[in-house]
Design a protein around this motif. Structure first.
Motif, PDB file in Angstrom:
ATOM      1  N   SER A  73       0.805  -1.206   0.000  1.00 46.65           N
ATOM      2  CA  SER A  73       0.000   0.000   0.000  1.00 46.65           C
ATOM      3  C   SER A  73       0.845   1.267   0.000  1.00 46.65           C
ATOM      4  N   GLY A  74       2.098   1.167   0.340  1.00 51.55           N
ATOM      5  CA  GLY A  74       2.995   2.319   0.223  1.00 51.55           C
ATOM      6  C   GLY A  74       3.974   2.144  -0.907  1.00 51.55           C
ATOM      7  N   GLY A  75       3.697   1.168  -1.796  1.00 52.03           N
ATOM      8  CA  GLY A  75       4.676   0.824  -2.797  1.00 52.03           C
ATOM      9  C   GLY A  75       5.918   0.286  -2.111  1.00 52.03           C
ATOM     10  N   SER A  76       7.070   0.557  -2.672  1.00 49.69           N
ATOM     11  CA  SER A  76       8.330   0.125  -2.066  1.00 49.69           C
ATOM     12  C   SER A  76       8.986   1.237  -1.260  1.00 49.69           C
ATOM     13  N   MET A  77       8.284   2.363  -1.082  1.00 48.55           N
ATOM     14  CA  MET A  77       8.860   3.501  -0.387  1.00 48.55           C
ATOM     15  C   MET A  77       8.810   3.313   1.130  1.00 48.55           C
ATOM     16  N   ARG A  78       9.892   3.749   1.763  1.00 47.64           N
ATOM     17  CA  ARG A  78       9.961   3.814   3.224  1.00 47.64           C
ATOM     18  C   ARG A  78      10.557   5.168   3.585  1.00 47.64           C
ATOM     19  N   ILE A  79       9.830   5.935   4.398  1.00 49.58           N
ATOM     20  CA  ILE A  79      10.286   7.262   4.824  1.00 49.58           C
ATOM     21  C   ILE A  79      10.101   7.331   6.330  1.00 49.58           C
ATOM     22  N   GLN A  80      11.209   7.291   7.073  1.00 49.34           N
ATOM     23  CA  GLN A  80      11.152   7.362   8.531  1.00 49.34           C
ATOM     24  C   GLN A  80      12.107   8.437   9.020  1.00 49.34           C
ATOM     25  N   VAL A  90      12.769  11.640  -5.375  1.00 49.20           N
ATOM     26  CA  VAL A  90      11.709  10.851  -6.006  1.00 49.20           C
ATOM     27  C   VAL A  90      10.335  11.387  -5.615  1.00 49.20           C
ATOM     28  N   ILE A  91       9.400  11.298  -6.561  1.00 52.43           N
ATOM     29  CA  ILE A  91       7.974  11.493  -6.295  1.00 52.43           C
ATOM     30  C   ILE A  91       7.303  10.156  -6.584  1.00 52.43           C
ATOM     31  N   ALA A  92       6.651   9.573  -5.590  1.00 55.30           N
ATOM     32  CA  ALA A  92       6.065   8.237  -5.730  1.00 55.30           C
ATOM     33  C   ALA A  92       4.547   8.330  -5.672  1.00 55.30           C
ATOM     34  N   THR A  93       3.901   7.683  -6.626  1.00 58.81           N
ATOM     35  CA  THR A  93       2.445   7.578  -6.671  1.00 58.81           C
ATOM     36  C   THR A  93       2.088   6.104  -6.682  1.00 58.81           C
ATOM     37  N   THR A  94       1.420   5.628  -5.615  1.00 59.00           N
ATOM     38  CA  THR A  94       1.206   4.184  -5.473  1.00 59.00           C
ATOM     39  C   THR A  94      -0.212   3.878  -5.016  1.00 59.00           C
ATOM     40  N   PRO A  95      -1.188   3.885  -5.942  1.00 53.54           N
ATOM     41  CA  PRO A  95      -2.545   3.456  -5.609  1.00 53.54           C
ATOM     42  C   PRO A  95      -2.709   1.953  -5.780  1.00 53.54           C
ATOM     43  N   GLY A  96      -3.813   1.413  -5.270  1.00 52.54           N
ATOM     44  CA  GLY A  96      -4.089  -0.008  -5.430  1.00 52.54           C
ATOM     45  C   GLY A  96      -5.467  -0.381  -4.928  1.00 52.54           C
ATOM     46  N   VAL A  97      -5.924  -1.569  -5.342  1.00 52.22           N
ATOM     47  CA  VAL A  97      -7.220  -2.083  -4.898  1.00 52.22           C
ATOM     48  C   VAL A  97      -7.143  -3.603  -4.833  1.00 52.22           C
ATOM     49  N   PHE A  98      -7.697  -4.189  -3.774  1.00 57.89           N
ATOM     50  CA  PHE A  98      -7.840  -5.637  -3.640  1.00 57.89           C
ATOM     51  C   PHE A  98      -9.309  -5.964  -3.372  1.00 57.89           C
ATOM     52  N   GLU A 155      -8.900 -13.425  -4.120  1.00 60.79           N
ATOM     53  CA  GLU A 155      -8.488 -12.062  -3.775  1.00 60.79           C
ATOM     54  C   GLU A 155      -7.621 -11.443  -4.871  1.00 60.79           C
ATOM     55  N   PRO A 156      -8.215 -11.103  -6.012  1.00 63.39           N
ATOM     56  CA  PRO A 156      -7.445 -10.435  -7.060  1.00 63.39           C
ATOM     57  C   PRO A 156      -7.221  -8.969  -6.726  1.00 63.39           C
ATOM     58  N   GLY A 157      -6.303  -8.330  -7.445  1.00 63.42           N
ATOM     59  CA  GLY A 157      -6.042  -6.924  -7.183  1.00 63.42           C
ATOM     60  C   GLY A 157      -5.187  -6.286  -8.252  1.00 63.42           C
ATOM     61  N   VAL A 158      -5.060  -4.974  -8.173  1.00 67.28           N
ATOM     62  CA  VAL A 158      -4.208  -4.193  -9.058  1.00 67.28           C
ATOM     63  C   VAL A 158      -3.469  -3.171  -8.198  1.00 67.28           C
ATOM     64  N   THR A 159      -2.151  -3.083  -8.366  1.00 67.24           N
ATOM     65  CA  THR A 159      -1.372  -2.038  -7.708  1.00 67.24           C
ATOM     66  C   THR A 159      -0.554  -1.305  -8.755  1.00 67.24           C
ATOM     67  N   VAL A 160      -0.328  -0.031  -8.522  1.00 68.37           N
ATOM     68  CA  VAL A 160       0.420   0.824  -9.440  1.00 68.37           C
ATOM     69  C   VAL A 160       1.548   1.487  -8.668  1.00 68.37           C
ATOM     70  N   GLU A 161       2.750   1.452  -9.234  1.00 68.01           N
ATOM     71  CA  GLU A 161       3.885   2.160  -8.659  1.00 68.01           C
ATOM     72  C   GLU A 161       4.497   3.050  -9.730  1.00 68.01           C
ATOM     73  N   LEU A 162       4.411   4.363  -9.521  1.00 69.62           N
ATOM     74  CA  LEU A 162       4.976   5.348 -10.438  1.00 69.62           C
ATOM     75  C   LEU A 162       5.998   6.176  -9.677  1.00 69.62           C
ATOM     76  N   TYR A 163       7.221   6.239 -10.201  1.00 72.88           N
ATOM     77  CA  TYR A 163       8.285   6.991  -9.548  1.00 72.88           C
ATOM     78  C   TYR A 163       8.863   8.008 -10.532  1.00 72.88           C
ATOM     79  N   HIS A 164       8.796   9.291 -10.148  1.00 72.34           N
ATOM     80  CA  HIS A 164       9.364  10.367 -10.931  1.00 72.34           C
ATOM     81  C   HIS A 164      10.539  10.967 -10.178  1.00 72.34           C
ATOM     82  N   GLN A 165      11.528  11.437 -10.905  1.00 76.59           N
ATOM     83  CA  GLN A 165      12.645  12.126 -10.276  1.00 76.59           C
ATOM     84  C   GLN A 165      12.166  13.496  -9.818  1.00 76.59           C
ATOM     85  N   ALA A 166      12.307  13.781  -8.528  1.00 78.43           N
ATOM     86  CA  ALA A 166      11.755  15.017  -7.980  1.00 78.43           C
ATOM     87  C   ALA A 166      12.412  16.256  -8.579  1.00 78.43           C
TER      88      ALA A 166
END
Length: 755
Positions: free
Chosen positions: A344-351, A514-522, A540-551
């Motif tokens: 749900s957050g894509g592969s991004m981790r920001i702590q 990076v600018i990350a856009t990560t929507p999804g639905v299950f 339980e099918p689903g679709v996830t999208v991961e879009l990464y742009h250079q900020a």
């Protein structure tokens, strides 16, 4: 930016929200109640529930099914009794089972065991009756302990270890559990009333049929830690809360040997070191809301070793914290964006704060910590805390002071806003004669919020700013994540950004600029049309999208659309799924996964993943993930296979093989095979005396000259509650231009005394 994917996702989400008929019921207006009985009779905690005191306690039962059929009567009921004395809160549970011992599932004696592989009974206690926060204590049929702290059923301190006892007994009609919880371990208000009423819920999972049940009913989309759905325990007369102190000193002795071979030289250099070390920790519960932790000459010799990871993605590897002092209250200080199993957050981790930045270098090697302190305050209205640590200077790293502060304010039913700051102040470092590297101070500030609009809708967000005295770390990061959760659907949209110069020196980001856009639905579907209902529980099918742009340039750098047309969850706990990943990569600079150099450029390819796992609670189980398809300018096949064998809970073994086979990949097309082998074993006399071993080897093209070895053997004896004797043997070898080998033998004795 491929707007068509986002427009399609918006259309799909709106259609789903308009059509869904989610069975998410509101909490009951009249809460279930169990009455606690006071006793002066002696109780021997042995799991038998045959003491005279238990006969006077009022039983409660009639659990309600959560899985597989929400709201149904359970097939195997549970009976619970509650007693208390001036010293303890006692809870006894009889988990009925018509199959008796034959149905019991437990694969090991690991503390904080994997719930998917065990039968268990759990207690969630809300001592302040705020319907938000809880302490959960659970056990399997062999008396293995699992405990955690929960906040809004969103944040969890899963590695918190409370001081409590449990014993169990197995029979032909089920199994019993007997808990003794000291009042000092529990948190509750100081009240002039003669009796108190707390929030409480009980839950049980029977793994043979994957039946989950709760005493006070709650929707299957949530857990028993959603305390708004909890019942209550009345008639409690706990002693007035008073400051209690836990002191845990330790003594450690170690023998270390280091061997290295110079570059291009056959000569070997060996150094040895012996040490005796003293230190310890103090925990002071100043009042029911405030806890102070102090540590001196801090040591983490007993912490589990890091596992090697062969990373073929463009994201930094995140190694979890394993050191107990930092694991406590991690939910308060660990605010941020983290990937979840559903991506749900894509592969991004920001702590903004990550405790592994303290006392460890970039390679996971320990750096001495002289002392530290942590103060935490939690209440119905607000939470705040502070952490101060002093890291000792060495020849390679300067003495460093770390400071972290955190505040959050609760409002409404389950909303909060807060802030966090971190400071890392490095001293000057001598680099030789008349050469000094000046110290640098890095500062980070963050504001965040969590808003639960109702049972299904929530939003979390954070904005972070970094700066440093040398001007290099001035940047910002942030995210916003919306969730919609029901029994039938999970829908999310996560938007995050990290600017080019953002640097949380006491935190972690998986990717910069990076600018990350990560929507999804299950879709969680249990329709009548599903075939083989005795085998398949859900589709339980689903679709996830991961879009990464250079900020810094707004250019698209990575795009992954994951179609999950097949995902079956089986009745017994296994699963099978297929994921198709059309991918676009725009490399602005060379990328070098596992030593294979890939030139900058634009690459289009599709990868295919096949996931399969058996019932993890059986004596023999497996997990397999195979991924294949194009990879940049060539092909890559990845197999990740784990086999587990637990003939008895006393003995458990696991072997894992991860292979990455490249085919004509890179600037100079190459086809190496990189294998990572792991073996883990656990031999336990009981949950308190265990021998644990771990071995890992990393090999390229089957050549041992290119291997890296790690192994860890640990004897752990909990000779009294939370007092331990450890004997640890570590070895780590790295093969590069210079071979290095280090071995450590450590004996550590700790003793916990609670006043």
């Amino acid at each position: 930016m491929p707007h068509r994917y986002l427009l399609f996702f918006l259309f799909l989400s709106n259609t789903v929200l308009a059509q869904t008929d989610a069975v998410i019921f509101a909490p009951d207006s009249i809460r279930r109640t169990v009455k606690a009985t006071r006793t002066q009779l002696p109780i021997r905690v042995d799991g038998r529930l045959d003491d005279a005191a238990w006969k006077n306690a009022l039983p409660t039962g009639q659990f309600v099914m959560v899985e597989p059929k929400q709201g149904n009567a359970v097939n195997h009921d549970t009976e619970v009794r509650v007693l208390y004395s001036p010293q303890y809160l006692y809870i006894g549970a009889f988990c009925r089972d018509s199959a008796g011992r034959r149905s019991i599932r437990a694969t090991d004696f690991r503390r904080d065991f994997n719930q998917r592989a065990h039968d268990f009974f759990a207690i969630a206690i809300d001592g302040f009756s705020d319907r938000r926060n809880a302490m959960m204590l659970s056990t399997n049929p062999y008396g293995t302990q699992r405990d955690l702290l929960s906040f809004d059923d969103v944040l969890y301190d899963t590695d918190w270890d409370g001081l409590w006892r449990v014993r169990t007994m197995r029979s032909d009609s089920g199994w019993t559990a007997e808990f003794a919880i000291p009042w000092q371990t529990l948190r509750y208000p100081k009240s002039s009333d003669s009796t108190q009423t707390w929030g409480i819920n009980f839950s049980r999972t029977r793994r043979m049929t994957n039946e989950q049940s709760g005493w006070s009913r709650y929707p299957r989309a949530f857990s028993a830690l959603r305390m708004a759905y909890a019942g209550q325990v009345s008639g409690l007369q706990p002693p007035p809360p008073s400051p209690n102190i836990r002191v845990q000193p330790y003594v450690l002795t170690s023998f270390d040997r280091y061997r290295s071979t110079g570059v291009g030289s056959p000569s070997e250099k060996t150094t040895r070191d012996e040490m005796v070390k003293f230190g310890g920790e103090l925990k002071w519960a100043i009042n029911p809301n405030t806890v102070l932790d102090l540590t001196a000459n801090t040591d983490f010799a007993q912490a589990d070793a890091d596992r090697q990871v062969n990373n073929v993605t463009r994201f930094s590897v995140f190694f979890p914290e394993r050191r107990q002092f930092f694991l406590e209250n991690a939910s308060l200080f660990g605010a941020g964006l983290s990937p979840s199993p559903d991506l749900s957050g894509g592969s991004m981790r920001i702590q903004p704060f990550f405790s592994r930045s303290i006392g460890l270098d970039n390679f996971g090697n320990p750096i001495p910590i002289d002392a530290g302190a942590r103060l935490v305050y939690r209440s119905l209205k607000r939470n705040f805390g502070g952490l101060l640590m002093r890291q000792r200077g060495t020849d390679q790293s300067p003495a460093t002071t770390f400071a972290v502060g955190r505040y959050s304010q609760n409002f409404g039913t389950q909303n909060r806003i807060g802030g966090l700051f971190t400071v890392r102040q490095q001293s000057d470092l001598s680099m030789g004669v008349d050469s000094v590297r000046p110290g640098v101070t890095n500062l980070v500030g963050a504001i965040d919020g969590f808003f639960r609009f109702n049972e299904s809708h929530s939003l979390s967000t954070m904005l972070i700013q970094s700066a440093s005295t040398d001007g290099r770390d001035r940047g910002m990061a942030g995210y916003a994540q919306y969730y919609y959760t029901t029994n039938q659907w999970k829908i999310w949209w996560t938007q995050s950004v990290v600017t080019k110069n953002f640097n949380p020196a006491v935190g972690f980001v998986s990717r910069g600029d990076v600018i990350a856009t990560t929507p999804g639905v299950f879709w969680y579907n249990r329709g009548r049309w599903i075939p083989f209902k005795k085998v398949i529980r859900a589709f339980e099918p689903g679709v996830t999208v991961e879009l990464y742009h250079q900020a810094s340039t707004r250019k698209l750098t990575e795009q992954v659309i994951s179609f999950n047309p097949i995902w079956f969850n089986f009745q017994r706990g296994g699963y099978f799924g297929v994921i198709i990943n059309p991918t676009k990569q725009n490399l602005t600079e060379a990328f070098q996964p596992l030593g294979v150099r890939i030139a900058p450029g634009v690459y289009h390819y599709t990868r295919y993943q096949y996931w399969n796992a058996s019932d993890p609670s059986r004596k023999l189980s497996y997990t397999a993930n195979y991924e294949t398809g194009r990879y940049y300018n060539g092909r890559l096949g990845t197999l990740d296979f784990t086999l587990r064998y637990a003939p008895l809970p006393h003995i458990s073994l696991a072997g894992r093989w991860v292979r990455n086979q490249f085919r004509n990949v890179g600037e100079e097309p190459t086809s190496p095979a990189v294998d990572l082998y792991s073996i883990e074993g656990r031999l336990a006399l009981n949950p308190r005396l265990q021998l644990i071993g771990f071995y890992q080897q990393n090999i390229t093209d089957g050549q041992r000259l290119n291997a890296r070895d790690t192994y860890n053997i640990r004897l752990a004896w909990e000779y009294r509650p939370l007092s331990f004797l450890y004997v640890v043997f570590n070895r780590r070898a790295t093969n590069s231009l210079a071979r290095q080998d280090e071995q450590h033998v450590i004996a550590k004795l700790s003793y916990l005394k609670q006043f």
